[in-house]
Write a protein that holds these residues in place. Structure first.
Motif, PDB file in Angstrom:
ATOM      1  N   ALA A   1      94.281  48.716   4.088  1.00  0.00           N
ATOM      2  CA  ALA A   1      93.903  50.044   3.585  1.00  0.00           C
ATOM      3  C   ALA A   1      94.159  51.127   4.627  1.00  0.00           C
ATOM      4  N   GLY A   2      94.767  50.750   5.755  1.00  0.00           N
ATOM      5  CA  GLY A   2      95.048  51.736   6.800  1.00  0.00           C
ATOM      6  C   GLY A   2      93.834  52.078   7.632  1.00  0.00           C
ATOM      7  N   GLY A   3      92.822  51.238   7.591  1.00  0.00           N
ATOM      8  CA  GLY A   3      91.599  51.493   8.341  1.00  0.00           C
ATOM      9  C   GLY A   3      91.652  50.910   9.736  1.00  0.00           C
ATOM     10  N   MET A   4      90.536  51.020  10.410  1.00  0.00           N
ATOM     11  CA  MET A   4      90.408  50.528  11.779  1.00  0.00           C
ATOM     12  C   MET A   4      89.370  49.415  11.790  1.00  0.00           C
ATOM     13  N   ILE A   5      89.669  48.333  12.480  1.00  0.00           N
ATOM     14  CA  ILE A   5      88.699  47.255  12.620  1.00  0.00           C
ATOM     15  C   ILE A   5      88.331  47.133  14.095  1.00  0.00           C
ATOM     16  N   CYS A   6      87.037  47.016  14.331  1.00  0.00           N
ATOM     17  CA  CYS A   6      86.519  46.910  15.695  1.00  0.00           C
ATOM     18  C   CYS A   6      85.803  45.580  15.852  1.00  0.00           C
ATOM     19  N   PHE A   7      85.678  45.145  17.097  1.00  0.00           N
ATOM     20  CA  PHE A   7      84.970  43.910  17.398  1.00  0.00           C
ATOM     21  C   PHE A   7      84.003  44.175  18.544  1.00  0.00           C
ATOM     22  N   ALA A   8      82.908  43.438  18.563  1.00  0.00           N
ATOM     23  CA  ALA A   8      81.914  43.596  19.617  1.00  0.00           C
ATOM     24  C   ALA A   8      81.482  42.231  20.109  1.00  0.00           C
ATOM     25  N   GLU A   9      81.089  42.176  21.394  1.00  0.00           N
ATOM     26  CA  GLU A   9      80.655  40.913  21.979  1.00  0.00           C
ATOM     27  C   GLU A   9      79.166  40.666  21.794  1.00  0.00           C
ATOM     28  N   GLY A  10      78.413  41.692  21.506  1.00  0.00           N
ATOM     29  CA  GLY A  10      76.972  41.525  21.368  1.00  0.00           C
ATOM     30  C   GLY A  10      76.352  42.713  20.666  1.00  0.00           C
ATOM     31  N   PRO A  11      75.035  42.670  20.447  1.00  0.00           N
ATOM     32  CA  PRO A  11      74.366  43.718  19.670  1.00  0.00           C
ATOM     33  C   PRO A  11      74.407  45.107  20.320  1.00  0.00           C
ATOM     34  N   ARG A  12      74.243  45.192  21.624  1.00  0.00           N
ATOM     35  CA  ARG A  12      74.275  46.505  22.293  1.00  0.00           C
ATOM     36  C   ARG A  12      75.654  47.135  22.147  1.00  0.00           C
ATOM     37  N   GLN A  13      76.690  46.339  22.404  1.00  0.00           N
ATOM     38  CA  GLN A  13      78.057  46.846  22.280  1.00  0.00           C
ATOM     39  C   GLN A  13      78.357  47.210  20.823  1.00  0.00           C
ATOM     40  N   ALA A  14      77.836  46.431  19.885  1.00  0.00           N
ATOM     41  CA  ALA A  14      78.047  46.731  18.461  1.00  0.00           C
ATOM     42  C   ALA A  14      77.484  48.100  18.117  1.00  0.00           C
ATOM     43  N   LEU A  15      76.261  48.380  18.543  1.00  0.00           N
ATOM     44  CA  LEU A  15      75.646  49.679  18.245  1.00  0.00           C
ATOM     45  C   LEU A  15      76.405  50.823  18.916  1.00  0.00           C
ATOM     46  N   ASP A  16      76.867  50.610  20.139  1.00  0.00           N
ATOM     47  CA  ASP A  16      77.649  51.646  20.827  1.00  0.00           C
ATOM     48  C   ASP A  16      78.954  51.930  20.077  1.00  0.00           C
TER      49      ASP A  16
END
Length: 170
Positions: free
Chosen positions: A105-120
């Motif tokens: 869909a032309g979107g952006m996908i992000c990944f995080a290593e943990g909950p703090r990084q996910a919220l940031d």
């Protein structure tokens, strides 16, 4: 008829005759269908993260929620603003579908290593969809409760890969 439609050697043939459709005295009429939100409308099998197939009951309400998720994603994609944070690996169906859908869909996908990084990441990149397992969501909620900062862009959380407790949903 079996002689007219003989099966090749080694192939078992079954002839469906009119007697297949004649109800037996033991047949009972089916109850009328229910269209209540919690009425079962489908059973699917999912291995989730365990690799072992398990049956999952899908109600009309569940189906309605799935359609709402799709509509939300399509609307975000049409505005060029689909941003998904996935904490699921590509080996899970949900993780693979989230990535495939987002990128196609032309979107952006992000990944995080943990909950703090996910919220940031949610705050910095204005992520509007989160794809997580129940355990990951629990950790994110605990982190958010420890140091609350709003996440105004987050509009949809998709949870897959395990059972979600009523307490976590509340």
């Amino acid at each position: 008829l079996m002689d007219r439609y003989a099966a090749p050697p080694g192939v078992r043939a079954v002839l469906v005759g009119d007697d297949w459709w004649t109800p037996s005295p033991a047949d009972r009429p089916l109850p009328p269908p229910s269209f209540l939100p919690d009425a079962l409308c489908r059973v699917v099998f999912s291995s989730g993260t365990t690799g072992l197939p398990k049956p999952l009951a899908v109600s009309l309400d569940d189906l309605s929620q799935r359609f709402q998720e799709i509509v939300f994603g399509v609307e975000a994609a049409n505005h060029g603003s689909l941003r998904v944070l996935s904490m699921m690996g590509f080996s899970t169906i949900a993780g693979y579908v989230a990535a495939l859908y987002t990128l196609s869909a032309g979107g952006m996908i992000c990944f995080a290593e943990g909950p703090r990084q996910a919220l940031d990441i949610v705050r910095i990149y204005n992520v509007n969809q989160l794809a997580v397992s129940p355990i990951q969501l629990q950790a994110i909620v605990q982190e958010q409760n420890a140091a609350y900062e709003p996440c105004p862009s987050l509009g949809l959380i998709v949870v897959a890969g395990g059972w979600t407790s009523p307490a976590l949903i509340a």
